[in-house]
Design a protein around this motif. Structure first.
Motif, PDB file in Angstrom:
ATOM      1  N   VAL A  64      -1.521 -10.965   4.832  1.00  0.00           N
ATOM      2  CA  VAL A  64      -1.156  -9.496   4.733  1.00  0.00           C
ATOM      3  C   VAL A  64      -0.401  -9.201   3.638  1.00  0.00           C
ATOM      4  CG1 VAL A  64      -1.058  -7.711   6.001  1.00  0.00           C
ATOM      5  CG2 VAL A  64      -2.231  -9.375   6.793  1.00  0.00           C
ATOM      6  N   PHE A  65      -0.850  -8.563   3.264  1.00  0.00           N
ATOM      7  CA  PHE A  65      -0.670  -8.127   1.561  1.00  0.00           C
ATOM      8  C   PHE A  65      -0.677  -6.213   1.770  1.00  0.00           C
ATOM      9  CE2 PHE A  65       0.754  -6.912  -3.291  1.00  0.00           C
ATOM     10  CZ  PHE A  65       1.972  -7.882  -2.856  1.00  0.00           C
ATOM     11  N   PHE A  66       0.966  -5.936   1.973  1.00  0.00           N
ATOM     12  CA  PHE A  66       1.455  -4.059   1.823  1.00  0.00           C
ATOM     13  C   PHE A  66       1.527  -4.056   0.481  1.00  0.00           C
ATOM     14  CE2 PHE A  66       1.312  -4.703   6.362  1.00  0.00           C
ATOM     15  CZ  PHE A  66       1.095  -3.640   6.614  1.00  0.00           C
ATOM     16  N   GLY A  67       0.498  -2.993  -0.060  1.00  0.00           N
ATOM     17  CA  GLY A  67       1.232  -2.694  -1.089  1.00  0.00           C
ATOM     18  C   GLY A  67       0.132  -1.092  -1.902  1.00  0.00           C
ATOM     19  N   PHE A  68       0.176  -0.163  -2.848  1.00  0.00           N
ATOM     20  CA  PHE A  68      -0.622   0.652  -3.192  1.00  0.00           C
ATOM     21  C   PHE A  68      -1.347   0.754  -4.336  1.00  0.00           C
ATOM     22  CE2 PHE A  68       3.802   1.226  -4.497  1.00  0.00           C
ATOM     23  CZ  PHE A  68       3.358   2.301  -5.841  1.00  0.00           C
ATOM     24  N   THR A  69      -2.306   1.235  -4.876  1.00  0.00           N
ATOM     25  CA  THR A  69      -3.291   1.059  -5.969  1.00  0.00           C
ATOM     26  C   THR A  69      -2.981   1.656  -6.792  1.00  0.00           C
ATOM     27  OG1 THR A  69      -4.535   3.097  -5.894  1.00  0.00           O
ATOM     28  CG2 THR A  69      -5.039   1.554  -4.847  1.00  0.00           C
ATOM     29  N   ASN A  70      -1.660   2.416  -7.396  1.00  0.00           N
ATOM     30  CA  ASN A  70      -1.154   3.364  -8.334  1.00  0.00           C
ATOM     31  C   ASN A  70       0.198   2.085  -8.912  1.00  0.00           C
ATOM     32  OD1 ASN A  70      -1.976   5.677  -9.249  1.00  0.00           O
ATOM     33  ND2 ASN A  70      -1.646   6.258  -7.556  1.00  0.00           N
ATOM     34  N   CYS A  71       1.055   1.012  -8.299  1.00  0.00           N
ATOM     35  CA  CYS A  71       1.081  -0.093  -8.266  1.00  0.00           C
ATOM     36  C   CYS A  71       1.371  -0.524  -9.727  1.00  0.00           C
ATOM     37  CB  CYS A  71       1.651  -0.821  -7.262  1.00  0.00           C
ATOM     38  SG  CYS A  71       2.928  -1.945  -6.686  1.00  0.00           S
ATOM     39  N   PRO A  72       3.030  -0.300 -10.437  1.00  0.00           N
ATOM     40  CA  PRO A  72       2.406  -0.718 -11.668  1.00  0.00           C
ATOM     41  C   PRO A  72       2.450  -2.583 -12.379  1.00  0.00           C
ATOM     42  CG  PRO A  72       4.937  -0.178 -11.190  1.00  0.00           C
ATOM     43  CD  PRO A  72       4.162   0.254 -10.075  1.00  0.00           C
ATOM     44  N   ASP A  73       3.185  -2.745 -10.723  1.00  0.00           N
ATOM     45  CA  ASP A  73       3.980  -4.902 -10.891  1.00  0.00           C
ATOM     46  C   ASP A  73       3.212  -5.747 -10.063  1.00  0.00           C
ATOM     47  OD1 ASP A  73       6.568  -3.281  -9.905  1.00  0.00           O
ATOM     48  OD2 ASP A  73       7.122  -3.644 -12.497  1.00  0.00           O
ATOM     49  N   VAL A  74       3.913  -4.819  -8.809  1.00  0.00           N
ATOM     50  CA  VAL A  74       3.772  -6.112  -7.905  1.00  0.00           C
ATOM     51  C   VAL A  74       3.054  -6.194  -7.237  1.00  0.00           C
ATOM     52  CG1 VAL A  74       5.342  -6.251  -5.458  1.00  0.00           C
ATOM     53  CG2 VAL A  74       6.546  -5.059  -7.420  1.00  0.00           C
ATOM     54  N   VAL A  96      -9.773 -18.342   5.871  1.00  0.00           N
ATOM     55  CA  VAL A  96      -8.992 -17.508   5.320  1.00  0.00           C
ATOM     56  C   VAL A  96      -9.177 -15.838   4.996  1.00  0.00           C
ATOM     57  CG1 VAL A  96      -6.914 -16.933   3.925  1.00  0.00           C
ATOM     58  CG2 VAL A  96      -7.484 -19.357   4.596  1.00  0.00           C
ATOM     59  N   GLN A  97      -9.083 -14.995   5.463  1.00  0.00           N
ATOM     60  CA  GLN A  97      -8.906 -13.588   5.107  1.00  0.00           C
ATOM     61  C   GLN A  97      -7.945 -12.493   4.843  1.00  0.00           C
ATOM     62  OE1 GLN A  97     -12.349 -11.855   5.053  1.00  0.00           O
ATOM     63  NE2 GLN A  97     -11.051 -10.241   4.037  1.00  0.00           N
ATOM     64  N   PRO A  98      -8.254 -12.832   3.598  1.00  0.00           N
ATOM     65  CA  PRO A  98      -6.909 -11.164   2.452  1.00  0.00           C
ATOM     66  C   PRO A  98      -7.093  -9.868   3.031  1.00  0.00           C
ATOM     67  CG  PRO A  98      -8.227 -12.608   0.951  1.00  0.00           C
ATOM     68  CD  PRO A  98      -8.874 -12.898   2.517  1.00  0.00           C
ATOM     69  N   LEU A  99      -6.040  -9.662   3.090  1.00  0.00           N
ATOM     70  CA  LEU A  99      -5.521  -8.042   3.961  1.00  0.00           C
ATOM     71  C   LEU A  99      -5.181  -7.364   2.381  1.00  0.00           C
ATOM     72  CD1 LEU A  99      -6.037  -7.726   7.817  1.00  0.00           C
ATOM     73  CD2 LEU A  99      -8.123  -8.025   6.266  1.00  0.00           C
ATOM     74  N   PHE A 100      -5.253  -5.850   2.126  1.00  0.00           N
ATOM     75  CA  PHE A 100      -4.962  -5.115   1.844  1.00  0.00           C
ATOM     76  C   PHE A 100      -4.117  -4.161   1.950  1.00  0.00           C
ATOM     77  CE2 PHE A 100      -4.004  -2.392  -2.344  1.00  0.00           C
ATOM     78  CZ  PHE A 100      -2.685  -2.727  -2.755  1.00  0.00           C
ATOM     79  N   ILE A 101      -3.419  -3.400   3.408  1.00  0.00           N
ATOM     80  CA  ILE A 101      -2.742  -2.327   3.306  1.00  0.00           C
ATOM     81  C   ILE A 101      -2.154  -1.514   2.229  1.00  0.00           C
ATOM     82  CG2 ILE A 101      -2.098  -1.680   5.703  1.00  0.00           C
ATOM     83  CD1 ILE A 101      -2.477  -4.442   7.259  1.00  0.00           C
ATOM     84  N   SER A 102      -3.099  -0.481   2.447  1.00  0.00           N
ATOM     85  CA  SER A 102      -2.434   0.376   1.668  1.00  0.00           C
ATOM     86  C   SER A 102      -0.145   1.522   2.666  1.00  0.00           C
ATOM     87  CB  SER A 102      -2.931   1.563   0.887  1.00  0.00           C
ATOM     88  OG  SER A 102      -2.434   2.821   0.415  1.00  0.00           O
TER      89      SER A 102
END
Length: 197
Positions: A64-74, A96-102
């Motif tokens: 599980v990784f938290f982030g956002f689509t306008n994130c420039p680098d991280v 394994v299931q990867p999740l990207f949570i905004s």
């Protein structure tokens, strides 16, 4: 501004790690089995517009990784590391299931998430929701997120957020936090050992 943001992200990462360490210490007296420090718990909308809950992923290892689509680098770097780790896992990647949570539900619609996660790996599921759902999810996962005003960013703001990758076991319990410095090889090696057992 960037220094303050990175400091806040580092402090939040350390807080999650400390919580995990404190709750996973061995007890000195006999007691009931220890509960995981964190339990995956959410109800969000995926990048195809479907409502998804943590219960649907029981039986899978969750990255599980938290982030956002306008994130420039991280975020691009974190997702690229996850994508490479998935490729290195070979057949074990099926477990394994990867999740990207905004953390930015105002801008991250299912449609924008679909376009974004597709750039990294077909197995990654993007998740978003109402501001209330996202706030509740962030609180449940004990991650840091904060809107930061920035005139140079799209719509005049960016998001500070935890940059770690959280690994949950097939029962939904947190078992490992991969810091931002973890390489795809580190992630794949750890998962390969766990999936094997």
């Amino acid at each position: 501004m960037a220094t303050i943001l990175w400091l806040a992200v580092a402090v939040a990462g350390l807080a999650v790690a400390a919580l995990f360490f404190w709750q996973s210490r061995p007890e000195t007296t006999a007691s009931a089995p220890q509960e995981p420090a964190l339990q995956a718990d959410f109800e969000l909308t995926d990048h195809r517009g479907r409502t998804r809950t943590d219960e649907e992923f029981r039986g899978d290892w969750l990255l599980v990784f938290f982030g956002f689509t306008n994130c420039p680098d991280v975020c691009p770097m974190g997702l690229a590391n996850i994508a490479q780790a998935m490729d290195e896992l070979g057949g074990a990647a099926d477990e394994v299931q990867p999740l990207f949570i905004s953390v930015d539900p105002k801008r991250d619609t299912p449609e924008s998430l679909a376009e974004y996660v597709f750039q990294f790996h077909p197995s990654i599921i993007g998740l978003t929701g109402t501001p209330e759902q996202v706030d509740e999810t962030a609180e449940t996962f004990a991650i840091y997120k904060e809107r930061v005003e920035d005139p140079s960013a799209p719509d005049g703001y960016t998001m500070g957020h935890t940059s770690s990758i959280l690994l949950f076991d097939p029962d939904g319990g947190l078992v490992r936090i991969f810091e931002y410095s973890a390489t795809p090889e580190d992630i794949a090696r750890d998962l390969r050992e766990r999936v094997r057992t």
